[in-house]
Design an enzyme around this catalytic site. Structure first.
Site, PDB file in Angstrom:
ATOM      1  N   ASN A 176       0.865  -1.181   0.000  1.00 46.38           N
ATOM      2  CA  ASN A 176       0.000   0.000   0.000  1.00 46.38           C
ATOM      3  C   ASN A 176       0.910   1.241   0.000  1.00 46.38           C
ATOM      4  O   ASN A 176       1.483   1.579   1.026  1.00 46.38           O
ATOM      5  CB  ASN A 176      -0.889  -0.029   1.255  1.00 46.38           C
ATOM      6  CG  ASN A 176      -1.692   1.246   1.409  1.00 46.38           C
ATOM      7  OD1 ASN A 176      -1.807   2.047   0.483  1.00 46.38           O
ATOM      8  ND2 ASN A 176      -2.261   1.442   2.589  1.00 46.38           N
TER       9      ASN A 176
ATOM     10  N   SER B 155       3.297  -2.287  10.311  1.00 47.87           N
ATOM     11  CA  SER B 155       4.752  -2.251  10.496  1.00 47.87           C
ATOM     12  C   SER B 155       5.448  -3.578  10.163  1.00 47.87           C
ATOM     13  O   SER B 155       6.400  -3.982  10.837  1.00 47.87           O
ATOM     14  CB  SER B 155       5.102  -1.802  11.919  1.00 47.87           C
ATOM     15  OG  SER B 155       4.581  -0.508  12.166  1.00 47.87           O
TER      16      SER B 155
ATOM     17  N   GLU C  83      -5.572  -5.193  10.499  1.00 43.34           N
ATOM     18  CA  GLU C  83      -4.599  -4.123  10.713  1.00 43.34           C
ATOM     19  C   GLU C  83      -4.905  -3.373  12.003  1.00 43.34           C
ATOM     20  O   GLU C  83      -5.728  -2.452  12.016  1.00 43.34           O
ATOM     21  CB  GLU C  83      -4.652  -3.131   9.540  1.00 43.34           C
ATOM     22  CG  GLU C  83      -4.267  -3.739   8.216  1.00 43.34           C
ATOM     23  CD  GLU C  83      -3.614  -2.686   7.327  1.00 43.34           C
ATOM     24  OE1 GLU C  83      -2.508  -2.956   6.847  1.00 43.34           O
ATOM     25  OE2 GLU C  83      -4.195  -1.606   7.137  1.00 43.34           O
TER      26      GLU C  83
ATOM     27  N   GLU D  39      -7.064   4.557   7.735  1.00 43.18           N
ATOM     28  CA  GLU D  39      -6.860   5.990   7.435  1.00 43.18           C
ATOM     29  C   GLU D  39      -8.080   6.565   6.723  1.00 43.18           C
ATOM     30  O   GLU D  39      -8.419   7.734   6.893  1.00 43.18           O
ATOM     31  CB  GLU D  39      -5.577   6.160   6.608  1.00 43.18           C
ATOM     32  CG  GLU D  39      -4.328   5.941   7.466  1.00 43.18           C
ATOM     33  CD  GLU D  39      -3.108   5.441   6.727  1.00 43.18           C
ATOM     34  OE1 GLU D  39      -3.069   5.511   5.493  1.00 43.18           O
ATOM     35  OE2 GLU D  39      -2.180   4.958   7.408  1.00 43.18           O
TER      36      GLU D  39
ATOM     37  N   HIS E   4      -9.578   0.962   4.735  1.00 39.80           N
ATOM     38  CA  HIS E   4      -8.317   1.182   5.456  1.00 39.80           C
ATOM     39  C   HIS E   4      -8.591   2.135   6.617  1.00 39.80           C
ATOM     40  O   HIS E   4      -9.397   3.057   6.496  1.00 39.80           O
ATOM     41  CB  HIS E   4      -7.267   1.770   4.494  1.00 39.80           C
ATOM     42  CG  HIS E   4      -5.886   1.765   5.087  1.00 39.80           C
ATOM     43  ND1 HIS E   4      -5.481   2.694   6.015  1.00 39.80           N
ATOM     44  CD2 HIS E   4      -4.829   0.938   4.898  1.00 39.80           C
ATOM     45  CE1 HIS E   4      -4.229   2.431   6.370  1.00 39.80           C
ATOM     46  NE2 HIS E   4      -3.819   1.361   5.705  1.00 39.80           N
TER      47      HIS E   4
ATOM     48  N   GLY F  39       2.710  -1.134   4.341  1.00 42.25           N
ATOM     49  CA  GLY F  39       2.732   0.283   4.014  1.00 42.25           C
ATOM     50  C   GLY F  39       4.153   0.756   3.773  1.00 42.25           C
ATOM     51  O   GLY F  39       4.727   0.557   2.697  1.00 42.25           O
ATOM     52  N   GLY F  40       4.754   1.348   4.802  1.00 39.07           N
ATOM     53  CA  GLY F  40       6.081   1.967   4.686  1.00 39.07           C
ATOM     54  C   GLY F  40       7.124   1.122   3.975  1.00 39.07           C
ATOM     55  O   GLY F  40       7.838   1.607   3.090  1.00 39.07           O
TER      56      GLY F  40
ATOM     57  N   LYS G 284       0.112   4.224  -0.291  1.00 43.52           N
ATOM     58  CA  LYS G 284      -0.567   5.401   0.286  1.00 43.52           C
ATOM     59  C   LYS G 284      -0.396   6.617  -0.633  1.00 43.52           C
ATOM     60  O   LYS G 284      -0.363   6.467  -1.849  1.00 43.52           O
ATOM     61  CB  LYS G 284      -0.058   5.685   1.699  1.00 43.52           C
ATOM     62  CG  LYS G 284      -0.076   4.451   2.591  1.00 43.52           C
ATOM     63  CD  LYS G 284       0.024   4.791   4.041  1.00 43.52           C
ATOM     64  CE  LYS G 284       0.187   3.503   4.831  1.00 43.52           C
ATOM     65  NZ  LYS G 284      -0.059   3.667   6.256  1.00 43.52           N
TER      66      LYS G 284
HETATM   67  C1  PEP Z   1      -0.845   0.050   5.904  1.00 36.51           C
HETATM   68  O1  PEP Z   1      -0.829   1.168   5.469  1.00 36.51           O
HETATM   69  O2  PEP Z   1      -1.773  -0.700   5.591  1.00 36.51           O
HETATM   70  C2  PEP Z   1       0.239  -0.382   6.796  1.00 36.51           C
HETATM   71  C3  PEP Z   1       0.169  -1.562   7.350  1.00 36.51           C
HETATM   72  O3  PEP Z   1       1.265   0.493   6.975  1.00 36.51           O
HETATM   73  P1  PEP Z   1       2.696   0.182   7.683  1.00 36.51           P
HETATM   74  O4  PEP Z   1       3.207  -1.087   7.091  1.00 36.51           O
HETATM   75  O5  PEP Z   1       3.553   1.359   7.349  1.00 36.51           O
HETATM   76  O6  PEP Z   1       2.433   0.052   9.145  1.00 36.51           O
END
Ligand code: PEP
Length: 250
Positions: free
Chosen positions: A9, A214, A168, A98, A96, A235-236, A11
């Protein structure tokens, strides 16, 4: 056997040029990958078409991060399921945290989007997860069950078998605080049990449940070895090809 699925993702990151560079790097790194795990890239809307074109001849899939539930209409700023399939997009991340937190998306709205995804042959990745306050209050499992039940309203067993659910925990997203593998497994197992209660055992055994929060190369193997975890929503760490590929190989 469920095939694990690793989705990135991105983002609101990457210009079109950056998305192309990142996609090329992932493509190259996976050139001789055996395909044991399914891989999906979810760039921003502005790069979806370019990324879909680049991965067109590979096993890498493409997903959107959101969509509207109508096919067309006076919905300024929105993107429809029809527009996504038109450019070769096969997945969509829905609900999600967010989007729930910053854009007021409710379970009812997310459910409408889920129904629209199925109506357009797009595979939804439905995100659910508790807040830190809910976890500390011991409400995680009851909240997850309620959120999942609301999200799956009017969704059939056959559709659930084909979709992806991403667990999540909000407190683990983008914070560097990964859930312990055992904590993630406990909730993913409860999600599968909830699907069995809402539908049947075969549906529960078929649905793929990802963990997200994470995930990185160093913790991927531990998380992905859990019996009820069928992949990761990243994500990151999906923004750097070497980190993302380390998870895929994790
Ligand atoms: C996400 O955006 O769905 C996510 C899990 O982000 P991160 O891996 O950065 O925690």
């Amino acid at each position: 056997m469920r095939r694990q699925i690793i989705a990135g993702n991105w983002k609101m990151h990457t210009t079109r040029a950056e998305a192309i560079v990142l996609t090329e790097a992932i493509k190259q790194a996976l050139a001789s990958y055996d395909g044991e795990r399914e891989v999906v890239l979810c760039p921003p809307f502005t790069s979806l078409s370019a990324v879909a074109d680049l991965v067109g001849d590979t096993a890498i899939g493409v997903g959107a991060q959101n969509m509207h539930y109508e096919s067309a209409g006076a919905f300024t700023g929105e993107v429809s399921p029809l527009m996504l399939t038109d450019i070769g997009c096969e997945y969509v991340i829905l609900g999600h945290s967010e989007r729930r937190q910053y854009f007021g998306e409710t379970d009812a709205l997310i459910n409408k989007k889920l129904q629209a995804a199925f109506a357009n042959a797009i595979t939804p990745i439905l995100c659910i997860g508790e807040s830190l306050a809910q976890r500390e209050a011991g409400e995680t499992l009851s909240f997850i069950k309620a959120q999942l039940t609301a999200g799956l309203t009017q969704i059939t067993a056959a559709q659930v078998s084909d979709m992806v659910i991403a667990y999540e925990p909000i407190w683990a997203i983008g914070t560097g605080k990964t859930a312990m593998a055992a904590q993630a497994e406990e909730v993913c197992k409860a999600i599968r049990q909830t699907v069995a209660v809402l539908y049947d055992t075969a549906t529960a055994e078929a649905v793929r449940i990802q963990y997200g929060g994470s995930v990185k190369g160093s913790n991927a193997a531990d998380i992905l070895s859990q019996p009820n975890i069928d992949g990761a929503l990243v994500g990151g760490a999906s923004l750097k090809s070497e980190d993302f590929v380390a998870i895929i190989n994790g």
